[in-house]
Design an enzyme around this catalytic site. Structure first.
Site, short mmCIF file in Angstrom:
data_model
loop_
_atom_site.label_atom_id
_atom_site.label_comp_id
_atom_site.label_asym_id
_atom_site.label_seq_id
_atom_site.Cartn_x
_atom_site.Cartn_y
_atom_site.Cartn_z
N LYS A 1 109.87 79.01 70.24
CA LYS A 1 109.48 78.39 71.49
C LYS A 1 107.97 78.49 71.67
CE LYS A 1 108.07 81.24 73.74
NZ LYS A 1 106.95 82.23 73.53
N ILE B 1 105.92 87.55 65.25
CA ILE B 1 107.32 87.37 65.61
C ILE B 1 108.21 87.22 64.37
CG2 ILE B 1 107.48 84.83 65.84
CD1 ILE B 1 108.72 87.60 68.27
N ASP C 1 103.87 79.69 76.71
CA ASP C 1 104.28 80.93 76.06
C ASP C 1 105.33 81.71 76.83
OD1 ASP C 1 103.43 82.57 73.60
OD2 ASP C 1 103.71 84.04 75.20
N HIS D 1 103.55 73.82 65.22
CA HIS D 1 105.00 73.66 65.12
C HIS D 1 105.41 72.27 64.62
CE1 HIS D 1 106.13 77.16 68.09
NE2 HIS D 1 105.45 77.57 67.05
N1 LIG Z 1 110.74 84.58 70.91
C1 LIG Z 1 109.86 85.50 71.24
O1 LIG Z 1 110.17 86.53 71.85
C2 LIG Z 1 108.45 85.29 70.82
C3 LIG Z 1 107.54 86.34 70.90
C4 LIG Z 1 106.26 86.13 70.41
C5 LIG Z 1 105.91 84.89 69.91
N2 LIG Z 1 106.81 83.88 69.90
C6 LIG Z 1 106.45 82.55 69.39
O2 LIG Z 1 106.24 82.65 68.00
C7 LIG Z 1 105.15 81.83 67.60
C8 LIG Z 1 104.18 82.71 66.82
O3 LIG Z 1 103.70 83.76 67.66
P1 LIG Z 1 103.06 85.07 66.98
O4 LIG Z 1 102.67 85.98 68.06
O5 LIG Z 1 103.94 85.54 65.90
O6 LIG Z 1 101.73 84.40 66.36
P2 LIG Z 1 100.63 85.01 65.41
O7 LIG Z 1 101.12 86.27 64.77
O8 LIG Z 1 99.35 85.07 66.15
O9 LIG Z 1 100.50 83.85 64.34
C9 LIG Z 1 101.62 83.41 63.58
C10 LIG Z 1 101.13 82.66 62.36
O10 LIG Z 1 100.48 81.46 62.76
C11 LIG Z 1 99.36 81.21 61.90
N3 LIG Z 1 98.13 81.32 62.66
C12 LIG Z 1 97.87 82.11 63.72
N4 LIG Z 1 96.63 81.91 64.17
C13 LIG Z 1 96.08 80.98 63.37
C14 LIG Z 1 94.80 80.34 63.31
N5 LIG Z 1 93.84 80.64 64.18
N6 LIG Z 1 94.59 79.41 62.35
C15 LIG Z 1 95.57 79.10 61.45
N7 LIG Z 1 96.81 79.67 61.47
C16 LIG Z 1 97.03 80.59 62.40
C17 LIG Z 1 99.42 82.29 60.82
O11 LIG Z 1 100.22 81.79 59.77
P3 LIG Z 1 100.04 82.27 58.26
O12 LIG Z 1 100.82 83.55 58.14
O13 LIG Z 1 100.58 81.16 57.46
O14 LIG Z 1 98.58 82.47 58.01
C18 LIG Z 1 100.11 83.41 61.53
O15 LIG Z 1 100.70 84.36 60.67
C19 LIG Z 1 104.56 81.23 68.87
O16 LIG Z 1 104.95 79.89 68.99
C20 LIG Z 1 105.14 82.07 70.00
O17 LIG Z 1 105.41 81.33 71.18
C21 LIG Z 1 108.07 84.07 70.32
#
Ligand SMILES: NC(=O)c1ccc[n+]([C@@H]2O[C@H](COP(=O)([O-])OP(=O)(O)OC[C@H]3O[C@@H](n4cnc5c(N)ncnc54)[C@H](OP(=O)(O)O)[C@@H]3O)[C@@H](O)[C@H]2O)c1
Length: 332
Positions: free
Chosen positions: A97, A16, A178, A79
């Site tokens: 969120k 994201i 989520d 978070h």
């Molecule tokens: N507003 C929207 O439309 C929307 C859409 C999707 C997601 N989101 C929100 O955004 C947030 C991130 O979602 P995402 O899909 O972007 O997540 P993601 O790509 O899976 O992970 C985001 C970051 O979190 C850390 N991370 C993930 N898995 C980990 C693990 N197993 N151990 C340690 N660190 C880990 C990593 O940080 P590092 O880079 O530091 O390693 C990774 O780059 C969530 O809270 C989600 O609800 C919002």
């Protein structure tokens, strides 16, 4: 704060964060300065693609003096710690969120931001969309009379890039935190209050998180709402709002730019229908970025569109439902 660009940093270089970086780039009053990742090389690759600098640790980014506000783009379970780190280094914070995993964590951050005198907001971006603001205005004008019921469905087969965190209890997976949070936020925003009665059910995944869920709400006004959501079932993404003199169809209610108003004047026959179409940016995150900029420049510590009390109350509502289902995350 003077009218110089608001300088942003991002913690977490995942899915994201890319969409958010694009939104900041589109905002004339913002500048994206740096991204930090705990995964070696990930921040550098992200930074190179976007044309910003990279920090190889969160600590390094929050310690910079050329950043005003930090966007938390890590998985839900991180978070609270990430936001607290930024606040403790004097940075304002926008958190993806769900704000946190549970209400005590949310209250902790709200108290910390207040103690530090810093801005803090949940990135519930849909609230800032022109279409949502127009819809709220029309409801306040009683365009369908008194709203009596809302019916929302929101589901789909999660893309592979989201699935690992969605199914993992250690990352606070599950559909409610989520996806369910969107229709919950939608009905509470339009109702202008939190429900006084909540009933809910969930179907667990093999990994032990809520894969599909339904929520039934009743509000003090007498309005009811019914929500169904899943990360593993293709569902129509729509909201239907039923009032005493008409109803509103809002397909693609999460990000759509159009809804239709149907009038029946209190009978079973629809007299007339009107389409409402708004001009809305493809990347809807631009509106929440603009709201953060507005708040920072106005010296506001929270947005009136998503007050801290409401963020905490919605987290508590989701805590209560999870408790009914027996869904407790391993780190809670
Ligand atoms: N507003 C929207 O439309 C929307 C859409 C999707 C997601 N989101 C929100 O955004 C947030 C991130 O979602 P995402 O899909 O972007 O997540 P993601 O790509 O899976 O992970 C985001 C970051 O979190 C850390 N991370 C993930 N898995 C980990 C693990 N197993 N151990 C340690 N660190 C880990 C990593 O940080 P590092 O880079 O530091 O390693 C990774 O780059 C969530 O809270 C989600 O609800 C919002």
């Amino acid at each position: 704060m003077p009218d110089t660009p608001i300088r942003w940093g991002i913690l977490g270089a995942g899915n994201i964060a890319h969409k958010f970086a694009d939104a900041v780039a589109q905002d004339p009053d913002s500048m994206l300065v740096s991204v930090a990742s705990n995964t070696p090389g990930k921040a550098a690759a992200f930074a190179e693609a976007v044309g910003i600098s990279a920090d190889e640790s969160y600590q390094s980014l929050v310690g910079r003096d050329d950043i005003d506000v930090v966007y938390i783009a890590t998985t839900h379970n991180f978070h609270t710690d990430n936001a607290a780190l930024a606040l403790n280094h004097g940075k304002s914070v926008l958190i993806e969120k769900p704000f946190t995993v549970n209400a005590p964590q949310a209250q902790f951050l709200v108290d910390l931001a207040r103690d530090k005198g810093l801005f803090l907001m949940e990135a519930i971006w849909t609230r800032f969309l022109p279409t949502m603001i127009e819809l709220k205005k029309r409801l306040n004008e009683q365009v369908i009379g008194e709203v009596q019921h809302m019916n929302l469905t929101f589901g789909g087969f999660a893309p592979d890039k989201y699935r690992p965190r969605l199914i993992d209890p250690a990352l606070a997976g599950g559909v409610t935190l989520d996806m369910g949070i969107y229709p919950i936020s939608f009905v509470c925003y339009l109702a202008g209050e939190l429900p006084v009665q909540v009933q809910s059910l969930c179907q667990f995944s093999d990994t032990g998180v809520d894969e599909r869920a339904t929520y039934q709400f009743r509000f003090a006004s007498g309005m009811t709402a019914s929500i169904a959501t899943s990360y593993n079932l293709k569902m129509k993404q729509e909201a239907v709002l039923y009032g005493t003199t008409g109803y509103i169809d809002y397909p693609d209610f999460q990000s759509g730019s159009a809804f239709a108003i149907h009038h029946h004047g209190g009978t079973n026959d629809v007299d007339d229908s009107a389409a409402v179409q708004l001009d809305q940016a493809d990347n809807g995150f631009v509106y929440q970025v603009a709201e953060v900029v507005r708040c920072l420049r106005a010296g506001e510590r929270e947005s009136p569109l998503i007050p801290h009390t409401e963020t905490v109350a919605i987290m508590a509502l989701m805590d209560d439902m999870r408790q009914q289902w027996g869904l407790r995350y391993p780190f809670e």
